[in-house]
Design a protein around this motif. Structure first.
Motif, PDB file in Angstrom:
ATOM      1  N   ALA A 184       3.938  -6.500  13.801  1.00 34.10           N
ATOM      2  CA  ALA A 184       2.772  -6.697  14.662  1.00 34.10           C
ATOM      3  C   ALA A 184       3.011  -6.172  16.081  1.00 34.10           C
ATOM      4  O   ALA A 184       2.898  -6.912  17.057  1.00 34.10           O
ATOM      5  CB  ALA A 184       2.398  -8.174  14.682  1.00 34.10           C
ATOM      6  N   ASP A 185       3.345  -4.890  16.179  1.00 34.80           N
ATOM      7  CA  ASP A 185       3.567  -4.325  17.521  1.00 34.80           C
ATOM      8  C   ASP A 185       3.795  -2.816  17.416  1.00 34.80           C
ATOM      9  O   ASP A 185       3.816  -2.239  16.321  1.00 34.80           O
ATOM     10  CB  ASP A 185       4.787  -4.998  18.164  1.00 34.80           C
ATOM     11  N   CYS A 186       3.989  -2.218  18.593  1.00 33.82           N
ATOM     12  CA  CYS A 186       4.371  -0.798  18.733  1.00 33.82           C
ATOM     13  C   CYS A 186       3.475   0.116  17.899  1.00 33.82           C
ATOM     14  O   CYS A 186       2.266  -0.011  17.971  1.00 33.82           O
ATOM     15  CB  CYS A 186       5.856  -0.611  18.431  1.00 33.82           C
ATOM     16  N   GLU A 213       7.967  -9.904  23.338  1.00 34.23           N
ATOM     17  CA  GLU A 213       9.331 -10.220  22.886  1.00 34.23           C
ATOM     18  C   GLU A 213       9.911  -8.999  22.169  1.00 34.23           C
ATOM     19  O   GLU A 213       9.167  -8.152  21.675  1.00 34.23           O
ATOM     20  CB  GLU A 213       9.302 -11.388  21.890  1.00 34.23           C
ATOM     21  N   ASP A 214      11.214  -8.955  22.104  1.00 40.61           N
ATOM     22  CA  ASP A 214      11.873  -7.876  21.363  1.00 40.61           C
ATOM     23  C   ASP A 214      12.578  -8.491  20.161  1.00 40.61           C
ATOM     24  O   ASP A 214      13.490  -9.302  20.324  1.00 40.61           O
ATOM     25  CB  ASP A 214      12.876  -7.165  22.278  1.00 40.61           C
ATOM     26  N   ALA A 219      18.604  -0.699  20.887  1.00 37.42           N
ATOM     27  CA  ALA A 219      18.327  -0.737  22.323  1.00 37.42           C
ATOM     28  C   ALA A 219      17.141   0.154  22.662  1.00 37.42           C
ATOM     29  O   ALA A 219      16.430  -0.078  23.638  1.00 37.42           O
ATOM     30  CB  ALA A 219      19.564  -0.299  23.101  1.00 37.42           C
ATOM     31  N   SER A 220      16.910   1.164  21.825  1.00 33.47           N
ATOM     32  CA  SER A 220      15.842   2.124  22.113  1.00 33.47           C
ATOM     33  C   SER A 220      14.455   1.606  21.710  1.00 33.47           C
ATOM     34  O   SER A 220      13.455   2.240  22.030  1.00 33.47           O
ATOM     35  CB  SER A 220      16.130   3.434  21.386  1.00 33.47           C
ATOM     36  N   THR A 221      14.379   0.475  20.988  1.00 35.37           N
ATOM     37  CA  THR A 221      13.070  -0.070  20.614  1.00 35.37           C
ATOM     38  C   THR A 221      12.882  -1.437  21.270  1.00 35.37           C
ATOM     39  O   THR A 221      13.838  -2.197  21.452  1.00 35.37           O
ATOM     40  CB  THR A 221      12.927  -0.243  19.088  1.00 35.37           C
ATOM     41  N   HIS A 222      11.643  -1.717  21.608  1.00 38.52           N
ATOM     42  CA  HIS A 222      11.317  -3.027  22.176  1.00 38.52           C
ATOM     43  C   HIS A 222       9.985  -3.443  21.563  1.00 38.52           C
ATOM     44  O   HIS A 222       8.921  -3.117  22.082  1.00 38.52           O
ATOM     45  CB  HIS A 222      11.226  -2.936  23.702  1.00 38.52           C
ATOM     46  N   CYS A 223      10.042  -4.115  20.414  1.00 37.55           N
ATOM     47  CA  CYS A 223       8.830  -4.454  19.679  1.00 37.55           C
ATOM     48  C   CYS A 223       8.917  -5.882  19.149  1.00 37.55           C
ATOM     49  O   CYS A 223       9.977  -6.310  18.698  1.00 37.55           O
ATOM     50  CB  CYS A 223       8.641  -3.517  18.475  1.00 37.55           C
TER      51      CYS A 223
END
Ligand SMILES: *[C@@H]1O[C@H](CO)[C@@H](O)[C@H](O)[C@H]1NC(C)=O
Length: 303
Positions: A184-186, A213-214, A219-223
């Motif tokens: 549910a993101d990105c 939130e991650d 480290a390269s994704t924040h979803c």
């Protein structure tokens, strides 16, 4: 006033939280579980939780879960643990199971079913289960896990509301936790579309793993792919904490080592007062509880 301190400690000890976790363990096969560093880390992750819903379990013979459970039960004295697996679910030759791993001295499975997905809305239909809780406030709780397919996140998350309606009518329960890798993101669901979801617009659903939130290891994704949604006043009232568990940091793993376990963090909620007899103390009850020792200490200083 050592009496007072000891008494207050006695009151608060045992109010151990009940932790419910959801973990996309990324293609959990026997070959993967059989690798020692993977097995060790999985065991440590599972041993933190009273109930974990594992997703992406690709284990037709159940030997991966057998091995995992055996190691978990040898790990420390936090167990014993038991498991409840769904059948293999999927539309093609690629199929996954949902597997509940639970601490059987604290919780038991009361009933379960695979959602009857007549319109084929889900790639992997939720495997609903009702568990006992060690709580007088809330003696049982329904869990509804979902691992969405990235191709139809919005459709499946809206259909998840139907699953909630189905289970709440069938079992006459409103304390329900919906949880799992919702994607549910990105790239899979824009912020705008998230706000349009039925589970966002309907009152009474609390998204405790929030947007922003991650839940990813890289480290390269924040979803915020992995989510936990609470429904029901008693259930929401017991909420103490909700978080993504950064296991690489906690266990001192490099990103590369962690990715051998999963590209997701587990997400978890802690429910408080999940212990019999641990009702919250009112200020008056607290005063009455400490008065005798206050009085005794007064006597002591007067003498
Ligand atoms: C990840 O797993 C593979 C396969 O077992 C192994 O060769 C590799 O060394 C592991 N990587 C790390 C960083 O542990």
């Amino acid at each position: 006033m050592p009496h007072t301190v000891a008494f207050l400690l006695l009151l608060t000890s045992g109010a151990e939280a009940f932790r419910i976790c959801a973990f996309n363990a990324q293609r959990l096969t026997l070959a993967k579980v059989a690798r020692e560093p993977v097995l060790d880390t999985l065991v440590q992750i599972l041993a933190r939780c009273d109930i974990t819903v594992l997703q992406e379990v690709v284990d037709s013979s159940s030997s991966a879960i057998f091995l995992l459970l055996r190691e978990l039960n040898r790990h420390d004295n936090s167990g014993p643990y038991d498991s409840l697996s769904s059948p293999l679910l999927g539309r093609s030759t690629y199929m996954e199971k949902y597997v509940y791993i639970y601490r059987s001295k604290r919780t038991q499975v009361l009933e379960s079913y695979v959602y009857n997905d007549q319109d084929d809305l889900f790639a992997r239909e939720p495997f609903v289960a009702r568990f006992t809780l060690p709580s007088k406030v809330l003696p049982s709780l329904v869990l509804v896990p979902l691992h969405t397919t990235p191709k139809a996140v919005e459709k499946e998350l809206n259909a998840l509301y139907q699953v909630f309606v189905d289970v709440s009518q069938r079992w006459h329960r409103e304390d329900v936790i919906l949880l799992g890798d919702f994607n549910a993101d990105c790239a899979f669901l824009t912020k705008k579309r998230i706000r349009e979801l039925v589970l966002r617009k309907q009152a009474g659903f609390h998204w405790v793993i929030a947007d922003g939130e991650d839940t990813t290891v890289r480290a390269s994704t924040h979803c915020a792919y992995d989510r936990i949604v609470l429904h029901g006043e008693r259930c929401s009232g017991l909420l103490r904490a909700a978080t993504a568990f950064n296991f690489p940091e906690s266990f001192g793993l490099s990103e590369e080592q962690a990715l051998n376990i999963s590209d997701h963090y587990p997400v978890e909620v802690e429910l408080s007062q999940a212990v019999p007899g641990n009702q919250p103390l009112s200020p008056l009850a607290l005063l009455l509880a400490v008065l005798p020792s206050l009085w005794l200490s007064q006597l002591g200083s007067a003498a």
